[in-house]
Design an enzyme around this catalytic site. Sequence first.
Site, PDB file in Angstrom:
ATOM      1  N   VAL A 107       3.776 -36.725  -0.489  1.00  0.00           N
ATOM      2  CA  VAL A 107       4.279 -36.799  -1.755  1.00  0.00           C
ATOM      3  C   VAL A 107       4.395 -35.397  -2.199  1.00  0.00           C
ATOM      4  O   VAL A 107       3.544 -34.657  -2.070  1.00  0.00           O
ATOM      5  CB  VAL A 107       3.133 -37.517  -2.833  1.00  0.00           C
ATOM      6  CG1 VAL A 107       3.892 -37.756  -4.025  1.00  0.00           C
ATOM      7  CG2 VAL A 107       2.910 -39.099  -2.069  1.00  0.00           C
ATOM      8  N   CYS A 108       5.415 -35.101  -2.985  1.00  0.00           N
ATOM      9  CA  CYS A 108       5.873 -33.999  -3.717  1.00  0.00           C
ATOM     10  C   CYS A 108       5.555 -32.759  -2.716  1.00  0.00           C
ATOM     11  O   CYS A 108       6.017 -32.714  -1.483  1.00  0.00           O
ATOM     12  CB  CYS A 108       4.975 -33.917  -5.049  1.00  0.00           C
ATOM     13  SG  CYS A 108       5.366 -32.819  -6.135  1.00  0.00           S
ATOM     14  N   THR A 109       4.721 -31.651  -3.359  1.00  0.00           N
ATOM     15  CA  THR A 109       4.675 -30.433  -2.414  1.00  0.00           C
ATOM     16  C   THR A 109       3.556 -30.809  -1.223  1.00  0.00           C
ATOM     17  O   THR A 109       3.521 -29.844  -0.226  1.00  0.00           O
ATOM     18  CB  THR A 109       4.024 -29.211  -3.345  1.00  0.00           C
ATOM     19  OG1 THR A 109       2.769 -29.778  -3.879  1.00  0.00           O
ATOM     20  CG2 THR A 109       5.178 -28.814  -4.434  1.00  0.00           C
ATOM     21  N   SER A 127      11.272 -32.837  -0.943  1.00  0.00           N
ATOM     22  CA  SER A 127       9.893 -32.454  -1.765  1.00  0.00           C
ATOM     23  C   SER A 127      10.384 -32.245  -3.138  1.00  0.00           C
ATOM     24  O   SER A 127      11.564 -32.707  -3.268  1.00  0.00           O
ATOM     25  CB  SER A 127       9.316 -30.992  -1.288  1.00  0.00           C
ATOM     26  OG  SER A 127       8.259 -30.889  -1.714  1.00  0.00           O
ATOM     27  N   SER A 159       8.366 -37.553   0.348  1.00  0.00           N
ATOM     28  CA  SER A 159       8.880 -37.920  -1.376  1.00  0.00           C
ATOM     29  C   SER A 159       8.879 -36.665  -2.347  1.00  0.00           C
ATOM     30  O   SER A 159       8.328 -35.601  -1.953  1.00  0.00           O
ATOM     31  CB  SER A 159       8.055 -39.186  -1.877  1.00  0.00           C
ATOM     32  OG  SER A 159       6.836 -38.735  -1.939  1.00  0.00           O
TER      33      SER A 159
END
Length: 321
Positions: A107-109, A127, A159
Amino acid sequence: MPPLNVLVVLYDGVQSLDVTGPVEVFDGAGRRPGGEGYAIRTVSLGGAPVRTSSGLTLLPDGELEEARPGPGTTLLVPGGRYTGTFEPRLTDWLRAYGGRAGRLVSVCTGGLLLAEAGLLDGRRATSHWSVCERMARSYPRVSVEPDPIYVRDGPVATSAGVTAGIDLALALVEEDFGRDAALLIARHLVVFLRRPGNQAQFSAQLAAQTARREPLRDVQQWITEHPDADLSVEALAARAALSPRHFARAFQAETGVTPGRYVERVRLEHARRLLEESGEGVAQIARACGYGTPEALRRAFVKTLGQPPAEYRRRFGRVPF
């Protein structure tokens, strides 16, 4: 059998919503009447409590060093405040054991952690929009896609920021337990069941910086409200009381995109929304969004989304047709 164990990696500076959003989704699968669920476990280095980026403290279930994900495990790596460096013990563990998981999710970074560990080499990934350029530059063996909210490439799923992790988790639940299970969880969390993975991280208006000058802001608003109108540079320039050359230059300077590209984004976004939420026919939607003909709409969808409007509606529509 789907990977019914979920192992969540915690570390200091982790984003709390990147953890709790997907965990709430996975936990919801086991709350269905008589429904099967996931066994969720959180781990950190040494099993120590971690302080999130917002100051909350999370208490893990166990030690990362002792965790051994296997084919029946979804390994979830949430994002956190990116400082440009990584905890070597964390990346070493991911390098050694991340590839053994049945499903690897970030998720994300958190995608940067996977990239640093070499787990995204040769794969498509995304990202948070703020680090995609850096990710592509730092990890040239990763095919970075900055636009989608999540990307699936085999057993690896990455994501964008925060809420995109919820979208991805719902997609995984639907894959594992079916649409009804995912719908029940989405209703409980009061979120959309399926925000498609290839949906842009920004709406067209957010993706383009809002212009500073009022005439240009007014033009942006006009485009959004009238996608079926004449949106040529000449027509928009006349609305802003500028020459076409001056208007085109000023618009790109203040929004970061050309007028034509902005119009394309608005029209495509409007068409996607109508396909998802309305029962209107493709020909009617093509006219309402300024494409004119179904074939023009089809070309735009295939070029940008890799699928024709009918297939997009079949996969993501919420209204029977």
